[in-house]
Design a protein around this motif. Structure first.
Motif, mmCIF file in Angstrom:
data_model
loop_
_atom_site.group_PDB
_atom_site.id
_atom_site.type_symbol
_atom_site.label_atom_id
_atom_site.label_comp_id
_atom_site.label_asym_id
_atom_site.label_seq_id
_atom_site.Cartn_x
_atom_site.Cartn_y
_atom_site.Cartn_z
ATOM 1 N N ALA A 154 0.978 -1.013 -0.148
ATOM 2 C CA ALA A 154 0.027 -0.052 0.022
ATOM 3 C C ALA A 154 0.863 1.199 0.128
ATOM 4 C CB ALA A 154 -0.963 -0.196 1.166
ATOM 5 N N SER A 155 1.813 1.032 -0.710
ATOM 6 C CA SER A 155 2.877 2.541 -0.799
ATOM 7 C C SER A 155 3.907 1.966 -2.015
ATOM 8 C CB SER A 155 3.677 2.401 0.424
ATOM 9 O OG SER A 155 4.630 3.442 0.396
ATOM 10 N N ALA A 156 4.272 3.296 -2.555
ATOM 11 C CA ALA A 156 5.039 2.954 -3.766
ATOM 12 C C ALA A 156 6.549 3.187 -3.180
ATOM 13 C CB ALA A 156 5.064 4.297 -4.766
ATOM 14 N N ARG A 157 6.730 3.600 -1.856
ATOM 15 C CA ARG A 157 8.244 3.680 -1.234
ATOM 16 C C ARG A 157 8.993 2.233 -1.496
ATOM 17 N NH1 ARG A 157 5.966 5.322 3.659
ATOM 18 N NH2 ARG A 157 5.744 7.653 3.316
ATOM 19 N N GLY A 158 10.050 2.372 -2.012
ATOM 20 C CA GLY A 158 10.891 1.069 -2.223
ATOM 21 C C GLY A 158 10.645 0.371 -3.690
ATOM 22 N N THR A 159 9.810 1.166 -4.470
ATOM 23 C CA THR A 159 9.913 0.376 -5.848
ATOM 24 C C THR A 159 10.507 1.463 -7.079
ATOM 25 O OG1 THR A 159 7.597 1.746 -6.592
ATOM 26 C CG2 THR A 159 7.334 -0.303 -5.001
ATOM 27 N N ASP A 160 10.435 0.845 -8.152
ATOM 28 C CA ASP A 160 11.083 1.899 -9.199
ATOM 29 C C ASP A 160 10.125 2.126 -10.024
ATOM 30 O OD1 ASP A 160 13.809 1.413 -8.223
ATOM 31 O OD2 ASP A 160 14.028 -0.403 -9.319
ATOM 32 N N SER A 208 1.060 7.567 -12.999
ATOM 33 C CA SER A 208 0.963 6.918 -11.694
ATOM 34 C C SER A 208 -0.110 7.750 -10.782
ATOM 35 C CB SER A 208 2.356 6.967 -11.043
ATOM 36 O OG SER A 208 2.748 8.246 -10.975
ATOM 37 N N GLU A 209 -0.806 8.749 -11.397
ATOM 38 C CA GLU A 209 -1.804 9.537 -10.350
ATOM 39 C C GLU A 209 -2.842 8.412 -10.025
ATOM 40 O OE1 GLU A 209 -3.184 12.660 -12.636
ATOM 41 O OE2 GLU A 209 -1.321 13.965 -12.645
ATOM 42 N N THR A 210 -3.549 7.713 -10.657
ATOM 43 C CA THR A 210 -4.345 6.873 -10.342
ATOM 44 C C THR A 210 -3.862 5.590 -9.298
ATOM 45 O OG1 THR A 210 -5.712 7.011 -12.390
ATOM 46 C CG2 THR A 210 -6.264 5.006 -11.159
ATOM 47 N N LEU A 211 -2.830 5.349 -9.678
ATOM 48 C CA LEU A 211 -2.171 4.317 -8.861
ATOM 49 C C LEU A 211 -1.923 4.725 -7.268
ATOM 50 C CD1 LEU A 211 -0.604 1.734 -7.871
ATOM 51 C CD2 LEU A 211 1.520 3.025 -8.826
ATOM 52 N N GLU A 212 -1.569 6.090 -7.293
ATOM 53 C CA GLU A 212 -1.158 6.798 -6.077
ATOM 54 C C GLU A 212 -2.407 6.911 -5.315
ATOM 55 O OE1 GLU A 212 1.454 7.432 -4.197
ATOM 56 O OE2 GLU A 212 2.972 6.929 -6.152
ATOM 57 N N ALA A 213 -3.823 7.373 -6.063
ATOM 58 C CA ALA A 213 -4.952 7.300 -5.311
ATOM 59 C C ALA A 213 -5.316 6.063 -4.851
ATOM 60 C CB ALA A 213 -6.267 8.032 -6.237
ATOM 61 N N ASP A 214 -5.159 5.027 -5.401
ATOM 62 C CA ASP A 214 -5.461 3.773 -5.167
ATOM 63 C C ASP A 214 -4.784 3.233 -3.671
ATOM 64 O OD1 ASP A 214 -7.114 3.224 -6.906
ATOM 65 O OD2 ASP A 214 -5.570 1.933 -7.998
ATOM 66 N N LEU A 215 -3.249 3.912 -3.723
ATOM 67 C CA LEU A 215 -2.505 3.495 -2.613
ATOM 68 C C LEU A 215 -3.237 4.184 -1.362
ATOM 69 C CD1 LEU A 215 1.006 3.274 -4.405
ATOM 70 C CD2 LEU A 215 -0.440 1.265 -3.549
ATOM 71 N N ALA A 216 -3.283 5.525 -1.538
ATOM 72 C CA ALA A 216 -3.892 6.149 -0.484
ATOM 73 C C ALA A 216 -5.003 5.672 0.064
ATOM 74 C CB ALA A 216 -4.026 7.752 -0.873
ATOM 75 N N ARG A 217 -5.975 5.242 -0.714
ATOM 76 C CA ARG A 217 -7.381 4.706 -0.411
ATOM 77 C C ARG A 217 -6.979 3.424 0.451
ATOM 78 N NH1 ARG A 217 -9.269 0.714 -2.311
ATOM 79 N NH2 ARG A 217 -8.591 0.565 -4.313
ATOM 80 N N MET A 218 -6.042 2.633 0.157
ATOM 81 C CA MET A 218 -5.671 1.253 0.721
ATOM 82 C C MET A 218 -4.876 1.597 2.112
ATOM 83 S SD MET A 218 -4.042 -0.638 -2.644
ATOM 84 C CE MET A 218 -3.580 -2.304 -1.672
ATOM 85 N N ARG A 219 -4.463 2.717 2.208
ATOM 86 C CA ARG A 219 -3.926 3.038 3.406
ATOM 87 C C ARG A 219 -4.926 3.361 4.362
ATOM 88 N NH1 ARG A 219 0.323 5.102 0.170
ATOM 89 N NH2 ARG A 219 -0.362 7.081 0.102
ATOM 90 N N LYS A 220 -5.718 4.077 3.896
ATOM 91 C CA LYS A 220 -6.841 4.723 4.751
ATOM 92 C C LYS A 220 -7.880 3.388 5.215
ATOM 93 C CE LYS A 220 -10.672 7.671 4.545
ATOM 94 N NZ LYS A 220 -11.569 8.805 3.901
ATOM 95 N N GLU A 221 -7.883 2.639 4.440
ATOM 96 C CA GLU A 221 -8.669 1.461 4.754
ATOM 97 C C GLU A 221 -7.886 0.307 5.395
ATOM 98 O OE1 GLU A 221 -10.618 0.551 0.861
ATOM 99 O OE2 GLU A 221 -11.870 2.305 1.048
ATOM 100 N N HIS A 222 -6.695 0.391 5.391
ATOM 101 C CA HIS A 222 -5.860 -0.590 6.178
ATOM 102 C C HIS A 222 -5.871 -1.713 5.281
ATOM 103 C CE1 HIS A 222 -5.196 2.140 9.447
ATOM 104 N NE2 HIS A 222 -6.557 2.194 9.411
ATOM 105 N N THR A 223 -5.783 -1.955 3.882
ATOM 106 C CA THR A 223 -5.663 -3.031 3.206
ATOM 107 C C THR A 223 -4.604 -3.168 2.279
ATOM 108 O OG1 THR A 223 -6.807 -1.752 1.265
ATOM 109 C CG2 THR A 223 -8.317 -2.997 2.858
#
Length: 138
Positions: free
Chosen positions: A24-30, A40-55
């Motif tokens: 649920a994070s792009a840290r550590g990726t290339d 990557s805007e949609t991906l970043e939005a998905d990852l933010a939603r996942m962090r908020k939902e703890h998934t």
């Protein structure tokens, strides 16, 4: 050669996207190496939603990408990739409980996706646009 290069960068982008979805994070990726910031805007939005939902995501995705068009003479040179993404072995996991969460109702496990890939002046291909149509099965 061009088709192979385009499919390689597309596959590498997906490898990095899977890493991001698993954490649920792009840290550590290339991801920045294979995707433009616009793509990557949609991906970043998905990852933010996942962090908020703890998934996070677990399992594997399968792909059937093919280069549908190539415009070598365009400025910049571009290619379009059509893909059928198979998420039947891809699961949502609640990180607070460890339980699996069912996929959204009505969403097919296989869906269509398209990507625009551009070559920069240095000859490197980058995904500049990615669109998943999760309403359309393939």
């Amino acid at each position: 050669m061009i088709r192979a290069d385009v499919l390689e960068v597309y596959g590498l982008m997906w490898r990095e996207k899977v890493k991001a979805y698993r954490a649920a994070s792009a840290r550590g990726t290339d991801l920045k190496r294979y995707m433009s910031s616009r793509a990557s805007e949609t991906l970043e939005a998905d990852l933010a939603r996942m962090r908020k939902e703890h998934t996070v995501m677990r399992g594997d995705l399968a792909h059937e990408p093919e280069v549908s068009t190539i415009a070598v003479g365009a400025q910049p040179p571009t290619a379009m990739v059509k893909d059928c993404v198979d998420g039947s072995k891809w699961q949502i996991l609640d990180t607070t409980t460890g339980w699996r969460i069912p996929p959204p109702a009505g969403q097919p496990s296989r869906y269509a996706a398209t990507a625009r890939v551009e070559r920069d002046h240095g000859g490197r291909w980058t995904v500049t646009d990615y669109t998943a149509d999760r309403t359309r099965s393939c």
